[in-house]
Scaffold this active site. Structure first.
Site, PDB file in Angstrom:
ATOM      1  N   ASP A 104      32.060  21.239 -24.851  1.00 51.77           N
ATOM      2  CA  ASP A 104      31.358  22.176 -25.704  1.00 51.77           C
ATOM      3  C   ASP A 104      31.687  21.787 -27.137  1.00 51.77           C
ATOM      4  O   ASP A 104      32.856  21.804 -27.531  1.00 51.77           O
ATOM      5  CB  ASP A 104      31.883  23.594 -25.411  1.00 51.77           C
ATOM      6  CG  ASP A 104      30.811  24.646 -25.493  1.00 51.77           C
ATOM      7  OD1 ASP A 104      30.107  24.672 -26.511  1.00 51.77           O
ATOM      8  OD2 ASP A 104      30.715  25.448 -24.547  1.00 51.77           O
ATOM      9  N   ASP A 206      26.937  24.264 -29.296  1.00 51.68           N
ATOM     10  CA  ASP A 206      26.894  25.704 -29.525  1.00 51.68           C
ATOM     11  C   ASP A 206      25.931  26.045 -30.670  1.00 51.68           C
ATOM     12  O   ASP A 206      25.922  25.374 -31.708  1.00 51.68           O
ATOM     13  CB  ASP A 206      28.314  26.157 -29.893  1.00 51.68           C
ATOM     14  CG  ASP A 206      28.490  27.653 -29.851  1.00 51.68           C
ATOM     15  OD1 ASP A 206      28.383  28.228 -28.770  1.00 51.68           O
ATOM     16  OD2 ASP A 206      28.748  28.250 -30.930  1.00 51.68           O
ATOM     17  N   GLU A 268      22.261  24.602 -27.375  1.00 50.51           N
ATOM     18  CA  GLU A 268      22.116  26.018 -27.004  1.00 50.51           C
ATOM     19  C   GLU A 268      20.984  26.616 -27.833  1.00 50.51           C
ATOM     20  O   GLU A 268      21.111  26.797 -29.040  1.00 50.51           O
ATOM     21  CB  GLU A 268      23.421  26.776 -27.264  1.00 50.51           C
ATOM     22  CG  GLU A 268      23.387  28.151 -26.629  1.00 50.51           C
ATOM     23  CD  GLU A 268      24.331  29.169 -27.253  1.00 50.51           C
ATOM     24  OE1 GLU A 268      24.498  30.239 -26.664  1.00 50.51           O
ATOM     25  OE2 GLU A 268      24.887  28.895 -28.337  1.00 50.51           O
ATOM     26  N   HIS A 330      28.320  32.051 -19.542  1.00 50.88           N
ATOM     27  CA  HIS A 330      29.426  32.937 -19.918  1.00 50.88           C
ATOM     28  C   HIS A 330      29.015  34.023 -20.906  1.00 50.88           C
ATOM     29  O   HIS A 330      29.849  34.815 -21.326  1.00 50.88           O
ATOM     30  CB  HIS A 330      30.552  32.087 -20.509  1.00 50.88           C
ATOM     31  CG  HIS A 330      30.115  31.407 -21.780  1.00 50.88           C
ATOM     32  ND1 HIS A 330      29.131  30.420 -21.801  1.00 50.88           N
ATOM     33  CD2 HIS A 330      30.481  31.587 -23.065  1.00 50.88           C
ATOM     34  CE1 HIS A 330      28.927  30.036 -23.044  1.00 50.88           C
ATOM     35  NE2 HIS A 330      29.732  30.725 -23.831  1.00 50.88           N
ATOM     36  N   ASP A 331      27.747  34.035 -21.319  1.00 50.31           N
ATOM     37  CA  ASP A 331      27.274  35.054 -22.259  1.00 50.31           C
ATOM     38  C   ASP A 331      26.332  36.057 -21.603  1.00 50.31           C
ATOM     39  O   ASP A 331      25.833  36.959 -22.290  1.00 50.31           O
ATOM     40  CB  ASP A 331      26.510  34.396 -23.419  1.00 50.31           C
ATOM     41  CG  ASP A 331      27.402  33.520 -24.279  1.00 50.31           C
ATOM     42  OD1 ASP A 331      28.601  33.824 -24.393  1.00 50.31           O
ATOM     43  OD2 ASP A 331      26.892  32.523 -24.837  1.00 50.31           O
TER      44      ASP A 331
END
Ligand code: NOJ
Length: 543
Positions: A104, A206, A268, A330-331
Protein backbone atom coordinates in the site's frame (compact mmCIF):
# COMPACT_ATOMS: atom_id res chain seq x y z
CA UNK A 1 -10.40 -27.48 -19.61
CA UNK A 2 -6.94 -26.16 -20.23
CA UNK A 3 -4.56 -24.12 -18.16
CA UNK A 4 -4.92 -20.36 -18.18
CA UNK A 5 -1.15 -19.84 -18.57
CA UNK A 6 -1.71 -17.52 -21.47
CA UNK A 7 1.41 -15.62 -22.50
CA UNK A 8 -0.74 -12.81 -23.91
CA UNK A 9 -1.87 -11.82 -20.41
CA UNK A 10 -0.04 -10.57 -17.34
CA UNK A 11 -0.28 -11.81 -13.76
CA UNK A 12 -2.39 -8.88 -12.60
CA UNK A 13 -4.89 -9.59 -15.38
CA UNK A 14 -5.47 -13.32 -14.91
CA UNK A 15 -4.73 -13.59 -11.17
CA UNK A 16 -6.79 -12.90 -8.07
CA UNK A 17 -5.56 -10.30 -5.56
CA UNK A 18 -6.00 -11.01 -1.84
CA UNK A 19 -5.95 -8.08 0.57
CA UNK A 20 -4.46 -8.55 4.03
CA UNK A 21 -4.92 -6.09 6.86
CA UNK A 22 -1.68 -6.84 8.74
CA UNK A 23 -2.98 -5.93 12.21
CA UNK A 24 -5.68 -8.56 11.90
CA UNK A 25 -4.34 -11.53 9.97
CA UNK A 26 -1.98 -13.47 12.20
CA UNK A 27 -0.19 -12.57 15.40
CA UNK A 28 3.03 -14.58 15.66
CA UNK A 29 4.45 -12.89 18.77
CA UNK A 30 1.39 -12.94 21.01
CA UNK A 31 0.96 -9.18 21.53
CA UNK A 32 -2.62 -9.20 20.24
CA UNK A 33 -1.71 -7.46 16.97
CA UNK A 34 -0.99 -9.22 13.69
CA UNK A 35 2.51 -9.08 12.20
CA UNK A 36 4.63 -9.95 9.18
CA UNK A 37 6.05 -13.22 10.54
CA UNK A 38 2.43 -14.21 11.16
CA UNK A 39 1.55 -13.59 7.52
CA UNK A 40 4.59 -15.61 6.44
CA UNK A 41 3.31 -18.52 8.54
CA UNK A 42 0.02 -18.45 6.66
CA UNK A 43 1.35 -18.28 3.10
CA UNK A 44 0.63 -21.92 2.34
CA UNK A 45 -3.02 -21.31 3.16
CA UNK A 46 -3.07 -18.28 0.85
CA UNK A 47 -1.36 -20.19 -1.94
CA UNK A 48 -3.83 -23.02 -1.50
CA UNK A 49 -6.74 -20.60 -2.02
CA UNK A 50 -5.41 -20.09 -5.54
CA UNK A 51 -4.45 -16.45 -5.02
CA UNK A 52 -1.95 -14.82 -7.39
CA UNK A 53 -1.01 -11.68 -5.47
CA UNK A 54 -1.13 -10.52 -1.87
CA UNK A 55 -1.72 -6.83 -1.14
CA UNK A 56 -0.69 -5.68 2.32
CA UNK A 57 -2.36 -2.67 3.88
CA UNK A 58 0.32 -0.37 5.36
CA UNK A 59 2.96 -1.98 7.57
CA UNK A 60 5.23 1.06 7.86
CA UNK A 61 6.28 2.82 11.08
CA UNK A 62 3.29 4.83 12.20
CA UNK A 63 1.82 6.30 15.38
CA UNK A 64 -1.39 4.56 14.22
CA UNK A 65 -3.74 7.52 14.25
CA UNK A 66 -5.27 5.95 11.16
CA UNK A 67 -3.92 2.45 11.74
CA UNK A 68 -0.95 2.76 9.43
CA UNK A 69 -2.37 5.14 6.80
CA UNK A 70 -0.41 7.77 8.72
CA UNK A 71 3.12 6.85 7.65
CA UNK A 72 6.08 8.09 9.68
CA UNK A 73 8.74 6.39 7.54
CA UNK A 74 8.01 5.08 4.04
CA UNK A 75 11.08 2.83 3.91
CA UNK A 76 10.84 0.72 7.03
CA UNK A 77 8.56 -1.63 8.94
CA UNK A 78 6.61 -0.77 12.08
CA UNK A 79 8.22 -2.61 15.01
CA UNK A 80 4.72 -3.82 15.95
CA UNK A 81 4.66 -5.71 12.64
CA UNK A 82 8.31 -6.81 12.65
CA UNK A 83 11.48 -5.66 10.94
CA UNK A 84 12.72 -5.04 7.42
CA UNK A 85 14.41 -8.43 7.70
CA UNK A 86 10.98 -9.98 8.41
CA UNK A 87 9.68 -8.18 5.37
CA UNK A 88 12.49 -9.58 3.20
CA UNK A 89 11.64 -13.08 4.40
CA UNK A 90 7.96 -12.52 3.64
CA UNK A 91 8.72 -11.25 0.15
CA UNK A 92 11.07 -14.15 -0.58
CA UNK A 93 8.53 -16.69 0.71
CA UNK A 94 5.74 -15.14 -1.36
CA UNK A 95 7.93 -15.34 -4.45
CA UNK A 96 9.07 -18.88 -3.61
CA UNK A 97 5.43 -19.91 -3.85
CA UNK A 98 5.06 -18.27 -7.24
CA UNK A 99 2.93 -15.40 -5.91
CA UNK A 100 3.35 -11.63 -6.06
CA UNK A 101 3.45 -9.06 -3.27
CA UNK A 102 1.91 -5.60 -3.48
CA UNK A 103 2.28 -2.83 -0.94
CA UNK A 104 0.00 0.00 0.00
CA UNK A 105 1.57 3.28 -1.06
CA UNK A 106 0.17 6.27 0.81
CA UNK A 107 1.48 9.30 -1.08
CA UNK A 108 -1.23 11.89 -0.37
CA UNK A 109 -0.29 12.45 3.24
CA UNK A 110 2.28 11.47 5.84
CA UNK A 111 2.05 11.13 9.58
CA UNK A 112 2.52 14.38 11.50
CA UNK A 113 5.44 12.51 13.06
CA UNK A 114 7.20 11.99 9.73
CA UNK A 115 10.60 13.79 9.81
CA UNK A 116 9.52 15.75 6.71
CA UNK A 117 6.58 17.25 8.59
CA UNK A 118 8.59 17.83 11.77
CA UNK A 119 10.96 19.91 9.66
CA UNK A 120 8.17 21.60 7.76
CA UNK A 121 6.37 22.75 10.88
CA UNK A 122 9.57 23.83 12.67
CA UNK A 123 9.65 27.29 11.03
CA UNK A 124 8.23 29.22 8.12
CA UNK A 125 11.63 29.34 6.43
CA UNK A 126 12.53 25.68 6.82
CA UNK A 127 13.52 24.22 3.42
CA UNK A 128 10.72 21.65 3.80
CA UNK A 129 8.05 24.23 4.72
CA UNK A 130 6.64 23.99 1.23
CA UNK A 131 6.55 20.17 1.26
CA UNK A 132 3.15 20.48 2.96
CA UNK A 133 0.21 22.79 2.37
CA UNK A 134 0.36 25.80 4.68
CA UNK A 135 -2.01 28.77 4.49
CA UNK A 136 -2.54 31.94 6.45
CA UNK A 137 -5.68 32.20 8.56
CA UNK A 138 -8.71 33.91 7.04
CA UNK A 139 -9.01 37.62 7.96
CA UNK A 140 -11.15 36.67 10.98
CA UNK A 141 -8.45 34.24 12.13
CA UNK A 142 -10.47 31.20 11.08
CA UNK A 143 -9.74 28.42 8.63
CA UNK A 144 -8.43 29.44 5.17
CA UNK A 145 -11.43 27.99 3.32
CA UNK A 146 -14.37 25.59 3.72
CA UNK A 147 -12.58 22.35 2.84
CA UNK A 148 -13.59 19.37 4.99
CA UNK A 149 -11.82 16.33 6.39
CA UNK A 150 -13.21 12.95 5.31
CA UNK A 151 -13.11 12.03 8.98
CA UNK A 152 -15.16 14.93 10.31
CA UNK A 153 -14.50 18.64 10.89
CA UNK A 154 -12.46 21.09 8.84
CA UNK A 155 -9.49 19.95 6.74
CA UNK A 156 -7.30 22.59 8.40
CA UNK A 157 -5.45 22.64 11.72
CA UNK A 158 -3.80 25.73 13.15
CA UNK A 159 -0.14 25.53 14.11
CA UNK A 160 0.44 27.89 17.04
CA UNK A 161 4.18 28.07 16.63
CA UNK A 162 4.27 29.29 13.04
CA UNK A 163 0.86 30.96 12.92
CA UNK A 164 -0.48 29.14 9.85
CA UNK A 165 -2.93 26.36 9.09
CA UNK A 166 -1.90 23.08 7.43
CA UNK A 167 -4.16 20.93 5.26
CA UNK A 168 -5.18 17.38 6.16
CA UNK A 169 -7.93 15.58 4.28
CA UNK A 170 -8.12 12.89 6.99
CA UNK A 171 -7.19 13.18 10.69
CA UNK A 172 -5.08 16.12 11.81
CA UNK A 173 -2.16 13.74 12.31
CA UNK A 174 -2.19 13.12 8.52
CA UNK A 175 -0.91 16.34 6.87
CA UNK A 176 -1.26 16.42 3.06
CA UNK A 177 1.93 16.64 1.04
CA UNK A 178 2.33 19.39 -1.55
CA UNK A 179 2.83 17.79 -4.97
CA UNK A 180 3.22 21.19 -6.61
CA UNK A 181 6.70 21.04 -5.08
CA UNK A 182 8.86 18.90 -7.37
CA UNK A 183 11.10 17.78 -4.51
CA UNK A 184 8.09 16.02 -3.02
CA UNK A 185 7.31 14.37 -6.34
CA UNK A 186 10.87 13.07 -6.55
CA UNK A 187 10.92 11.97 -2.89
CA UNK A 188 7.84 9.80 -3.45
CA UNK A 189 9.34 8.30 -6.59
CA UNK A 190 12.39 7.37 -4.50
CA UNK A 191 10.07 5.61 -2.05
CA UNK A 192 8.61 3.62 -4.92
CA UNK A 193 12.09 2.70 -6.15
CA UNK A 194 13.14 1.59 -2.67
CA UNK A 195 10.46 -1.12 -2.63
CA UNK A 196 10.63 -1.95 -6.33
CA UNK A 197 14.39 -2.50 -6.00
CA UNK A 198 13.63 -5.00 -3.27
CA UNK A 199 11.40 -6.88 -5.68
CA UNK A 200 7.94 -5.73 -4.61
CA UNK A 201 5.56 -6.39 -7.51
CA UNK A 202 3.30 -3.39 -7.29
CA UNK A 203 1.37 -0.86 -5.27
CA UNK A 204 -2.17 -0.15 -4.28
CA UNK A 205 -2.12 3.64 -4.20
CA UNK A 206 -4.15 5.26 -1.45
CA UNK A 207 -6.58 8.06 -2.43
CA UNK A 208 -4.70 8.54 -5.69
CA UNK A 209 -7.10 11.22 -6.94
CA UNK A 210 -6.59 13.53 -3.95
CA UNK A 211 -2.92 14.28 -4.50
CA UNK A 212 -3.50 17.64 -6.19
CA UNK A 213 -5.64 20.47 -4.84
CA UNK A 214 -6.82 23.74 -6.28
CA UNK A 215 -3.97 26.22 -6.58
CA UNK A 216 -6.31 29.08 -5.66
CA UNK A 217 -7.79 27.31 -2.64
CA UNK A 218 -11.33 28.18 -3.65
CA UNK A 219 -14.25 27.23 -1.41
CA UNK A 220 -16.03 24.07 -2.50
CA UNK A 221 -19.71 24.43 -3.46
CA UNK A 222 -22.54 22.77 -1.60
CA UNK A 223 -23.37 19.43 -3.21
CA UNK A 224 -26.82 19.28 -4.81
CA UNK A 225 -26.82 15.52 -4.14
CA UNK A 226 -26.10 15.49 -0.42
CA UNK A 227 -28.00 12.65 1.26
CA UNK A 228 -27.28 13.92 4.76
CA UNK A 229 -25.49 10.72 5.79
CA UNK A 230 -22.04 12.21 6.45
CA UNK A 231 -20.91 15.83 6.91
CA UNK A 232 -18.22 15.33 4.27
CA UNK A 233 -20.83 14.66 1.60
CA UNK A 234 -22.23 18.15 2.05
CA UNK A 235 -19.70 19.68 -0.33
CA UNK A 236 -18.99 18.93 -3.95
CA UNK A 237 -15.26 18.15 -3.82
CA UNK A 238 -14.24 19.77 -7.05
CA UNK A 239 -11.18 21.52 -5.65
CA UNK A 240 -9.67 18.70 -3.59
CA UNK A 241 -10.23 15.62 -5.75
CA UNK A 242 -9.67 14.49 -9.34
CA UNK A 243 -8.04 17.69 -10.52
CA UNK A 244 -6.66 17.55 -14.08
CA UNK A 245 -3.12 18.02 -12.74
CA UNK A 246 -3.27 14.79 -10.75
CA UNK A 247 -3.02 12.84 -13.98
CA UNK A 248 0.46 14.21 -14.78
CA UNK A 249 1.56 13.07 -11.38
CA UNK A 250 0.17 9.58 -11.92
CA UNK A 251 1.81 9.31 -15.34
CA UNK A 252 5.11 10.08 -13.64
CA UNK A 253 4.50 7.32 -11.10
CA UNK A 254 3.63 4.92 -13.90
CA UNK A 255 6.93 5.72 -15.60
CA UNK A 256 8.76 4.67 -12.45
CA UNK A 257 6.92 1.34 -12.49
CA UNK A 258 7.51 0.86 -16.20
CA UNK A 259 11.24 1.21 -15.71
CA UNK A 260 11.02 -2.18 -13.93
CA UNK A 261 9.78 -5.52 -15.31
CA UNK A 262 6.23 -6.66 -14.82
CA UNK A 263 5.13 -4.36 -11.96
CA UNK A 264 1.70 -2.85 -11.49
CA UNK A 265 -0.24 -0.09 -9.78
CA UNK A 266 -3.88 -0.12 -8.73
CA UNK A 267 -5.33 3.23 -7.70
CA UNK A 268 -7.93 3.72 -5.00
CA UNK A 269 -10.72 5.45 -6.94
CA UNK A 270 -14.36 5.64 -5.84
CA UNK A 271 -15.68 7.20 -9.04
CA UNK A 272 -18.42 7.01 -11.63
CA UNK A 273 -17.41 5.40 -14.93
CA UNK A 274 -16.67 8.54 -16.92
CA UNK A 275 -14.22 9.83 -14.31
CA UNK A 276 -12.86 6.37 -13.52
CA UNK A 277 -11.78 5.63 -17.08
CA UNK A 278 -9.53 8.68 -17.13
CA UNK A 279 -7.35 6.98 -14.51
CA UNK A 280 -6.28 4.32 -17.02
CA UNK A 281 -4.60 7.05 -19.07
CA UNK A 282 -4.16 6.53 -22.79
CA UNK A 283 -1.94 4.12 -24.76
CA UNK A 284 0.55 6.99 -25.17
CA UNK A 285 0.32 8.22 -21.60
CA UNK A 286 -0.52 5.40 -19.29
CA UNK A 287 -1.69 5.88 -15.72
CA UNK A 288 -2.99 3.11 -13.43
CA UNK A 289 -2.84 -0.48 -14.64
CA UNK A 290 -6.12 -0.78 -12.75
CA UNK A 291 -8.16 2.00 -11.19
CA UNK A 292 -10.22 0.18 -8.56
CA UNK A 293 -13.80 -0.44 -9.59
CA UNK A 294 -15.82 -0.45 -6.36
CA UNK A 295 -19.26 -0.55 -7.91
CA UNK A 296 -20.13 -3.97 -6.51
CA UNK A 297 -19.55 -2.63 -3.01
CA UNK A 298 -21.73 0.40 -3.53
CA UNK A 299 -24.48 -1.12 -5.69
CA UNK A 300 -27.89 -2.05 -4.34
CA UNK A 301 -28.02 -5.87 -4.39
CA UNK A 302 -30.56 -6.21 -7.16
CA UNK A 303 -30.11 -8.44 -10.24
CA UNK A 304 -31.30 -5.90 -12.81
CA UNK A 305 -29.29 -3.05 -11.30
CA UNK A 306 -26.13 -5.13 -11.02
CA UNK A 307 -26.53 -6.32 -14.60
CA UNK A 308 -26.92 -2.76 -15.82
CA UNK A 309 -23.90 -1.70 -13.82
CA UNK A 310 -21.72 -4.44 -15.30
CA UNK A 311 -23.00 -3.79 -18.84
CA UNK A 312 -22.41 -0.05 -18.49
CA UNK A 313 -18.88 -0.53 -17.17
CA UNK A 314 -18.05 -3.00 -19.95
CA UNK A 315 -19.48 -0.62 -22.53
CA UNK A 316 -17.29 2.34 -21.62
CA UNK A 317 -14.08 0.50 -20.83
CA UNK A 318 -11.50 1.42 -23.48
CA UNK A 319 -10.41 -1.54 -25.64
CA UNK A 320 -6.96 -1.71 -24.09
CA UNK A 321 -8.09 -1.19 -20.49
CA UNK A 322 -8.38 -4.23 -18.23
CA UNK A 323 -11.47 -4.42 -15.98
CA UNK A 324 -11.46 -5.19 -12.26
CA UNK A 325 -13.99 -5.85 -9.51
CA UNK A 326 -13.99 -5.69 -5.72
CA UNK A 327 -16.50 -6.93 -3.12
CA UNK A 328 -14.93 -5.75 0.08
CA UNK A 329 -12.06 -4.01 1.78
CA UNK A 330 -10.96 -2.58 5.13
CA UNK A 331 -13.13 0.53 4.67
CA UNK A 332 -16.46 -1.15 3.92
CA UNK A 333 -18.85 -3.28 5.90
CA UNK A 334 -18.28 -6.98 5.28
CA UNK A 335 -19.97 -8.48 2.24
CA UNK A 336 -21.76 -11.15 4.24
CA UNK A 337 -23.20 -8.47 6.54
CA UNK A 338 -24.22 -6.20 3.69
CA UNK A 339 -26.09 -8.74 1.61
CA UNK A 340 -26.50 -11.79 3.88
CA UNK A 341 -24.68 -15.09 4.09
CA UNK A 342 -26.68 -16.82 1.31
CA UNK A 343 -26.14 -14.08 -1.21
CA UNK A 344 -22.45 -13.88 -0.27
CA UNK A 345 -21.92 -17.11 -2.23
CA UNK A 346 -23.71 -15.64 -5.24
CA UNK A 347 -21.68 -12.45 -4.95
CA UNK A 348 -18.41 -14.37 -4.89
CA UNK A 349 -19.48 -16.30 -7.96
CA UNK A 350 -20.11 -12.99 -9.64
CA UNK A 351 -16.78 -11.52 -8.53
CA UNK A 352 -14.81 -14.53 -9.70
CA UNK A 353 -16.54 -15.02 -13.03
CA UNK A 354 -16.85 -11.46 -14.30
CA UNK A 355 -14.31 -10.25 -16.82
CA UNK A 356 -11.38 -8.64 -15.04
CA UNK A 357 -9.16 -8.87 -11.99
CA UNK A 358 -10.95 -9.71 -8.73
CA UNK A 359 -9.71 -8.38 -5.39
CA UNK A 360 -10.78 -10.36 -2.31
CA UNK A 361 -10.66 -9.12 1.26
CA UNK A 362 -9.19 -11.46 3.89
CA UNK A 363 -11.83 -13.46 5.73
CA UNK A 364 -14.48 -13.04 3.05
CA UNK A 365 -13.43 -16.47 1.80
CA UNK A 366 -14.79 -18.03 5.00
CA UNK A 367 -17.85 -15.77 5.13
CA UNK A 368 -16.69 -13.54 8.00
CA UNK A 369 -19.20 -10.90 9.04
CA UNK A 370 -18.95 -7.49 10.68
CA UNK A 371 -18.32 -7.76 14.39
CA UNK A 372 -20.34 -5.33 16.51
CA UNK A 373 -17.91 -3.16 18.49
CA UNK A 374 -19.03 -2.00 21.94
CA UNK A 375 -18.82 1.81 22.23
CA UNK A 376 -15.91 1.74 24.68
CA UNK A 377 -13.83 -0.39 22.29
CA UNK A 378 -14.24 1.74 19.17
CA UNK A 379 -10.82 2.66 17.77
CA UNK A 380 -11.32 3.88 14.22
CA UNK A 381 -10.86 7.69 14.02
CA UNK A 382 -14.00 8.63 12.03
CA UNK A 383 -16.13 6.63 14.46
CA UNK A 384 -14.40 8.23 17.43
CA UNK A 385 -14.80 11.73 15.91
CA UNK A 386 -18.42 11.24 14.86
CA UNK A 387 -19.93 8.87 17.43
CA UNK A 388 -23.49 9.66 16.31
CA UNK A 389 -22.79 8.08 12.90
CA UNK A 390 -20.24 5.49 14.04
CA UNK A 391 -22.44 2.76 12.56
CA UNK A 392 -21.97 4.33 9.12
CA UNK A 393 -18.40 5.55 9.20
CA UNK A 394 -16.79 3.18 11.70
CA UNK A 395 -14.51 0.58 10.12
CA UNK A 396 -13.53 -1.53 13.12
CA UNK A 397 -16.32 -4.10 12.48
CA UNK A 398 -14.73 -5.25 9.21
CA UNK A 399 -11.18 -5.29 10.57
CA UNK A 400 -11.48 -7.95 13.27
CA UNK A 401 -9.00 -10.82 13.65
CA UNK A 402 -8.96 -13.57 11.05
CA UNK A 403 -10.69 -16.69 12.32
CA UNK A 404 -8.35 -19.65 11.91
CA UNK A 405 -9.68 -22.19 14.39
CA UNK A 406 -11.98 -22.71 17.39
CA UNK A 407 -9.32 -22.26 20.09
CA UNK A 408 -9.26 -19.22 22.39
CA UNK A 409 -8.05 -16.29 20.21
CA UNK A 410 -9.24 -18.16 17.10
CA UNK A 411 -5.72 -19.16 16.08
CA UNK A 412 -5.06 -15.48 15.36
CA UNK A 413 -2.74 -15.56 18.34
CA UNK A 414 -1.78 -18.31 20.75
CA UNK A 415 -4.51 -19.18 23.29
CA UNK A 416 -2.50 -17.55 26.10
CA UNK A 417 -1.58 -14.42 24.09
CA UNK A 418 -2.61 -10.87 24.94
CA UNK A 419 -6.19 -10.01 24.07
CA UNK A 420 -6.58 -9.24 20.37
CA UNK A 421 -6.69 -5.53 19.43
CA UNK A 422 -10.31 -5.88 18.25
CA UNK A 423 -12.89 -8.37 19.52
CA UNK A 424 -13.36 -11.72 17.82
CA UNK A 425 -16.60 -12.63 16.11
CA UNK A 426 -18.99 -14.38 18.49
CA UNK A 427 -19.38 -17.26 16.00
CA UNK A 428 -15.69 -17.85 15.39
CA UNK A 429 -15.85 -21.37 16.80
CA UNK A 430 -17.97 -22.34 13.77
CA UNK A 431 -16.83 -19.83 11.17
CA UNK A 432 -13.13 -20.53 10.91
CA UNK A 433 -10.61 -21.97 8.47
CA UNK A 434 -10.04 -25.27 10.29
CA UNK A 435 -13.72 -26.07 10.71
CA UNK A 436 -14.61 -25.07 7.18
CA UNK A 437 -11.70 -27.03 5.71
CA UNK A 438 -13.19 -30.24 7.06
CA UNK A 439 -16.67 -29.50 5.72
CA UNK A 440 -16.99 -30.14 1.97
CA UNK A 441 -20.03 -27.81 1.75
CA UNK A 442 -18.58 -24.89 3.71
CA UNK A 443 -18.07 -21.38 2.41
CA UNK A 444 -14.33 -21.99 2.24
CA UNK A 445 -14.72 -25.24 0.29
CA UNK A 446 -17.02 -23.42 -2.10
CA UNK A 447 -14.63 -20.50 -2.47
CA UNK A 448 -11.70 -22.78 -3.28
CA UNK A 449 -13.70 -24.70 -5.90
CA UNK A 450 -14.74 -21.45 -7.49
CA UNK A 451 -11.16 -20.17 -7.54
CA UNK A 452 -9.95 -23.44 -9.07
CA UNK A 453 -12.68 -23.37 -11.69
CA UNK A 454 -11.78 -19.81 -12.62
CA UNK A 455 -8.11 -20.66 -12.89
CA UNK A 456 -8.69 -23.70 -15.08
CA UNK A 457 -11.03 -21.94 -17.48
CA UNK A 458 -9.79 -19.59 -20.24
CA UNK A 459 -13.36 -18.37 -20.72
CA UNK A 460 -13.62 -17.28 -17.08
CA UNK A 461 -10.15 -15.79 -16.79
CA UNK A 462 -9.77 -13.96 -20.08
CA UNK A 463 -12.93 -14.55 -22.09
CA UNK A 464 -15.35 -12.04 -23.54
CA UNK A 465 -18.47 -11.03 -21.58
CA UNK A 466 -22.09 -10.81 -22.76
CA UNK A 467 -25.18 -10.59 -20.57
CA UNK A 468 -28.32 -12.46 -21.65
CA UNK A 469 -32.01 -11.60 -21.79
CA UNK A 470 -34.18 -14.04 -19.86
CA UNK A 471 -37.46 -15.66 -20.80
CA UNK A 472 -39.78 -14.05 -18.23
CA UNK A 473 -39.93 -10.60 -16.61
CA UNK A 474 -39.84 -12.32 -13.21
CA UNK A 475 -36.61 -14.15 -13.98
CA UNK A 476 -35.24 -11.00 -15.57
CA UNK A 477 -35.87 -9.04 -12.36
CA UNK A 478 -34.36 -11.65 -10.04
CA UNK A 479 -31.54 -13.24 -12.00
CA UNK A 480 -28.42 -12.14 -13.80
CA UNK A 481 -27.12 -14.44 -16.52
CA UNK A 482 -24.07 -13.93 -18.69
CA UNK A 483 -21.77 -15.76 -20.99
CA UNK A 484 -17.99 -15.79 -21.07
CA UNK A 485 -16.16 -17.11 -24.08
CA UNK A 486 -12.51 -17.74 -25.02
CA UNK A 487 -10.46 -20.18 -27.01
CA UNK A 488 -13.54 -22.04 -28.14
CA UNK A 489 -14.76 -22.47 -24.57
CA UNK A 490 -18.14 -21.02 -23.54
CA UNK A 491 -19.27 -20.68 -19.95
CA UNK A 492 -22.63 -19.52 -18.76
CA UNK A 493 -23.02 -17.96 -15.31
CA UNK A 494 -26.55 -17.86 -13.91
CA UNK A 495 -27.11 -16.06 -10.60
CA UNK A 496 -30.31 -15.95 -8.58
CA UNK A 497 -30.34 -12.79 -6.45
CA UNK A 498 -33.64 -13.74 -4.84
CA UNK A 499 -34.67 -16.11 -2.05
CA UNK A 500 -37.22 -17.76 -4.38
CA UNK A 501 -36.83 -20.47 -6.97
CA UNK A 502 -36.51 -19.00 -10.49
CA UNK A 503 -37.11 -20.68 -13.81
CA UNK A 504 -34.60 -19.07 -16.12
CA UNK A 505 -36.00 -20.12 -19.48
CA UNK A 506 -33.02 -19.64 -21.75
CA UNK A 507 -33.65 -19.61 -25.45
CA UNK A 508 -30.60 -21.75 -26.13
CA UNK A 509 -30.90 -25.13 -27.80
CA UNK A 510 -30.05 -28.38 -26.04
CA UNK A 511 -28.15 -28.83 -22.82
CA UNK A 512 -25.01 -27.76 -21.02
CA UNK A 513 -22.95 -29.23 -18.23
CA UNK A 514 -23.40 -27.69 -14.84
CA UNK A 515 -19.89 -27.53 -13.36
CA UNK A 516 -20.45 -25.59 -10.13
CA UNK A 517 -23.42 -24.65 -7.97
CA UNK A 518 -23.06 -22.27 -5.01
CA UNK A 519 -24.54 -25.14 -2.97
CA UNK A 520 -21.96 -27.66 -4.20
CA UNK A 521 -24.64 -30.34 -4.44
CA UNK A 522 -25.28 -30.74 -8.13
CA UNK A 523 -23.33 -31.21 -11.33
CA UNK A 524 -23.99 -32.66 -14.75
CA UNK A 525 -26.28 -32.11 -17.72
CA UNK A 526 -28.98 -29.43 -17.65
CA UNK A 527 -31.52 -28.67 -20.38
CA UNK A 528 -31.47 -24.94 -21.08
CA UNK A 529 -35.20 -24.75 -21.64
CA UNK A 530 -35.78 -26.13 -18.10
CA UNK A 531 -32.95 -24.40 -16.29
CA UNK A 532 -34.18 -23.54 -12.80
CA UNK A 533 -32.18 -21.89 -10.05
CA UNK A 534 -33.02 -22.64 -6.45
CA UNK A 535 -33.31 -19.77 -3.91
CA UNK A 536 -29.99 -17.86 -3.63
CA UNK A 537 -28.32 -20.22 -6.07
CA UNK A 538 -25.70 -19.44 -8.64
CA UNK A 539 -24.42 -21.89 -11.25
CA UNK A 540 -21.62 -22.06 -13.76
CA UNK A 541 -22.55 -24.09 -16.83
CA UNK A 542 -20.21 -25.16 -19.61
CA UNK A 543 -21.85 -24.82 -23.02
C1 NOJ B 1 -8.13 5.21 2.16
C2 NOJ B 1 -7.81 4.04 3.02
O1 NOJ B 1 -8.31 2.87 2.43
C3 NOJ B 1 -8.38 4.31 4.38
O2 NOJ B 1 -8.33 3.20 5.21
C4 NOJ B 1 -7.64 5.48 4.98
O3 NOJ B 1 -8.21 5.82 6.21
C5 NOJ B 1 -7.67 6.68 4.05
N1 NOJ B 1 -7.45 6.35 2.69
C6 NOJ B 1 -6.62 7.67 4.44
O4 NOJ B 1 -5.35 7.19 4.13
Amino acid sequence: MTSNANPKYLWWQTGVVYQIYPRSYMDANGDGIGDLPGITQRLDYIKDLGVEAVWLSPMYPSPMHDFGYDVADYCDVNPTFGTLADFDVLLAEVHKRGMKLMLDLVPNHTSSEHPWFLESRSSRDNPKRDWYIWRDPAPDGGVPNNWLSHFGGPAWTFDEKTGQYYLHQFVKQQPDLNYRNLEVVEAMRDVMRFWLDKGVDGFRVDVIGLMMKDEQFRDEPISPNWDGRTPFGKLDHIYTANLPEVHDLIRGMRKVLDSYDDRMMVGETYLPNDMLMVYYGTPEQRECHLPFNFQLILAPWDAAKVRKMVDDYEAVLPADAWPNWVLGNHDQHRLSTRIGAHQARVANMLLLTLRGTPTCYYGDEIGMQDVPIPAHMIQDPPAVNMPEIAHIVGRDPERTPMQWNALPNAGFSAPDAKEAWLPLAANYTEVNVEQESSNPYSFLSYFKKLMALRKSSPALTVGSYRSLELGSPKAQASCFVYERQAEGQRMLVALNFSAREQKIGLSLPGSGKLVLSTRLDREGDVQFADLTLRPNEGCVIAL
